[in-house]
Design a protein around this motif. Sequence first.
Motif, short mmCIF file in Angstrom:
data_model
loop_
_atom_site.label_atom_id
_atom_site.label_comp_id
_atom_site.label_asym_id
_atom_site.label_seq_id
_atom_site.Cartn_x
_atom_site.Cartn_y
_atom_site.Cartn_z
N SER A 1 0.83 -1.20 0.00
CA SER A 1 0.00 0.00 0.00
C SER A 1 0.87 1.25 0.00
CB SER A 1 -0.92 0.00 1.23
OG SER A 1 -0.16 -0.12 2.41
N VAL A 2 0.28 2.33 -0.49
CA VAL A 2 0.98 3.63 -0.48
C VAL A 2 0.90 4.26 0.90
CG1 VAL A 2 0.91 5.98 -1.44
CG2 VAL A 2 0.67 4.00 -2.95
N THR A 3 -0.22 4.03 1.59
CA THR A 3 -0.39 4.53 2.96
C THR A 3 -1.06 3.46 3.80
OG1 THR A 3 -2.58 5.47 2.51
CG2 THR A 3 -0.69 6.92 2.19
N GLY A 4 -0.91 3.57 5.10
CA GLY A 4 -1.61 2.69 6.01
C GLY A 4 -1.04 1.28 6.04
N ALA A 5 -1.83 0.38 6.60
CA ALA A 5 -1.38 -1.00 6.78
C ALA A 5 -1.32 -1.73 5.45
CB ALA A 5 -2.33 -1.72 7.73
N ARG A 6 -0.30 -2.54 5.33
CA ARG A 6 -0.13 -3.34 4.12
C ARG A 6 -1.13 -4.50 4.13
NH1 ARG A 6 1.70 -7.76 4.75
NH2 ARG A 6 2.86 -7.23 6.64
N PRO A 7 -1.83 -4.75 3.01
CA PRO A 7 -2.73 -5.91 2.95
C PRO A 7 -1.95 -7.21 3.21
CG PRO A 7 -3.11 -4.45 1.08
CD PRO A 7 -1.87 -3.97 1.76
N PRO A 8 -2.43 -8.09 4.10
CA PRO A 8 -1.67 -9.29 4.46
C PRO A 8 -1.28 -10.15 3.27
CG PRO A 8 -3.56 -9.00 5.93
CD PRO A 8 -3.70 -7.98 4.85
N GLU A 9 -2.18 -10.26 2.29
CA GLU A 9 -1.92 -11.15 1.16
C GLU A 9 -0.79 -10.63 0.26
OE1 GLU A 9 -5.37 -8.44 -0.08
OE2 GLU A 9 -4.72 -9.49 1.72
N HIS A 10 -0.44 -9.37 0.39
CA HIS A 10 0.60 -8.82 -0.47
C HIS A 10 1.99 -9.32 -0.10
CE1 HIS A 10 -1.46 -5.41 -2.86
NE2 HIS A 10 -2.35 -6.30 -2.49
N ARG A 11 2.16 -9.75 1.13
CA ARG A 11 3.45 -10.33 1.51
C ARG A 11 3.71 -11.60 0.69
NH1 ARG A 11 6.62 -10.08 6.05
NH2 ARG A 11 5.02 -8.96 7.23
N GLU A 12 2.71 -12.46 0.62
CA GLU A 12 2.86 -13.71 -0.13
C GLU A 12 2.99 -13.43 -1.62
OE1 GLU A 12 1.85 -16.77 -2.76
OE2 GLU A 12 0.37 -15.22 -2.29
N MET A 13 2.20 -12.47 -2.14
CA MET A 13 2.27 -12.17 -3.58
C MET A 13 3.63 -11.62 -3.97
SD MET A 13 -1.14 -10.81 -5.48
CE MET A 13 -1.63 -9.52 -4.36
N ALA A 14 4.18 -10.74 -3.14
CA ALA A 14 5.50 -10.17 -3.43
C ALA A 14 6.55 -11.26 -3.45
CB ALA A 14 5.86 -9.10 -2.40
N ARG A 15 6.49 -12.18 -2.49
CA ARG A 15 7.46 -13.27 -2.42
C ARG A 15 7.34 -14.17 -3.66
NH1 ARG A 15 5.74 -16.13 2.06
NH2 ARG A 15 6.49 -14.39 3.34
N TRP A 16 6.11 -14.49 -4.01
CA TRP A 16 5.85 -15.32 -5.20
C TRP A 16 6.41 -14.65 -6.46
CZ3 TRP A 16 2.16 -13.24 -8.75
CH2 TRP A 16 1.92 -14.03 -9.87
N TRP A 17 6.12 -13.35 -6.62
CA TRP A 17 6.58 -12.65 -7.81
C TRP A 17 8.10 -12.60 -7.86
CZ3 TRP A 17 4.21 -11.11 -12.18
CH2 TRP A 17 4.96 -10.30 -13.05
N ALA A 18 8.71 -12.24 -6.76
CA ALA A 18 10.16 -12.08 -6.72
C ALA A 18 10.89 -13.39 -7.03
CB ALA A 18 10.60 -11.55 -5.35
N GLU A 19 10.29 -14.51 -6.65
CA GLU A 19 10.93 -15.81 -6.89
C GLU A 19 10.83 -16.25 -8.34
OE1 GLU A 19 9.04 -18.54 -4.25
OE2 GLU A 19 10.17 -17.89 -2.48
#
Length: 201
Positions: free
Chosen positions: A129-147
Motif C-alpha cells: 500500500s501507499v499509505t496505512g497498513a499493508r494488505p496481508p496477502e501482499h506479503r505472499e504475492m510479493a514473495r511469489w513474484w520475486a521468486e
Amino acid sequence: MDLQFFLIAPPGAEPAQFLDPLRAALAAVPVAALLLPRGDLSDNAYKALAKAVVPVAQGLGAAVLVEGDPGLVRLTGADGLHVSGSVSEVKAAVSALKPNYIVGAGSIESRHDAMSKGELGPDYLFFGSVTGARPPEHREMARWWAELFEVPAVFADPLANADTATSEGAEFVGLGESVWSAPEGPAARLKAIAAALKVPA
C-alpha cells in the motif's frame, strides 16, 4: 542485485514542510526512488509539489515517480510514472513513456493481475500500500513474484520500522509514513531499517 529503498512521500505533501525531512532522509542512506502520491491535491498544487521535489530528490540520487497522466512526467521533469490503475492504463503508460522514462504498476489485486500487468513491460510491480497498513496477502504475492519473475518487485509496507520491515525477496522495500513520522527523525529511522535489512550504505 542489492536490496534498495523505495520511499513514499506523504500523500498531498506540502513542499514547505516536506523538503527538509526529504533532504535528511536522502542524505542518510541511498534511496533508489521516491514516489509522490497525489492525495487530494489539485492539478496545480500537485504540479507545484512535483516541480519543488524533483530537483531536490534527483540531486540526492533518487529517481522521482509521479502519479497521473503520462504528460505530467515530462512537464515536471520527473523520472517516471507510477500507475495505480487498470491493465489498460499500464499499457498506455508503457506505450507513451518507455524506454525513456520509468513506468511502475501498482494496485495489484491478484496473481492474475500481477501477470497481466507484468507482461506489459513495466519497470517494477508494486505490492503493498501507499499509505496505512499493508494488505496481508501482499506479503505472499510479493514473495511469489520475486521468486518467479524478472520484472523487479517493490514490497511496500508504509508502517514498517526496523523491527518489522522485511523484503520478502523483492528488489525494493517501500517505506513511507513510519519514516516521516518517526520521533527520532527520518534519517535515523532509515538508518535503523537499513541496518536491520542489510541495505548497502
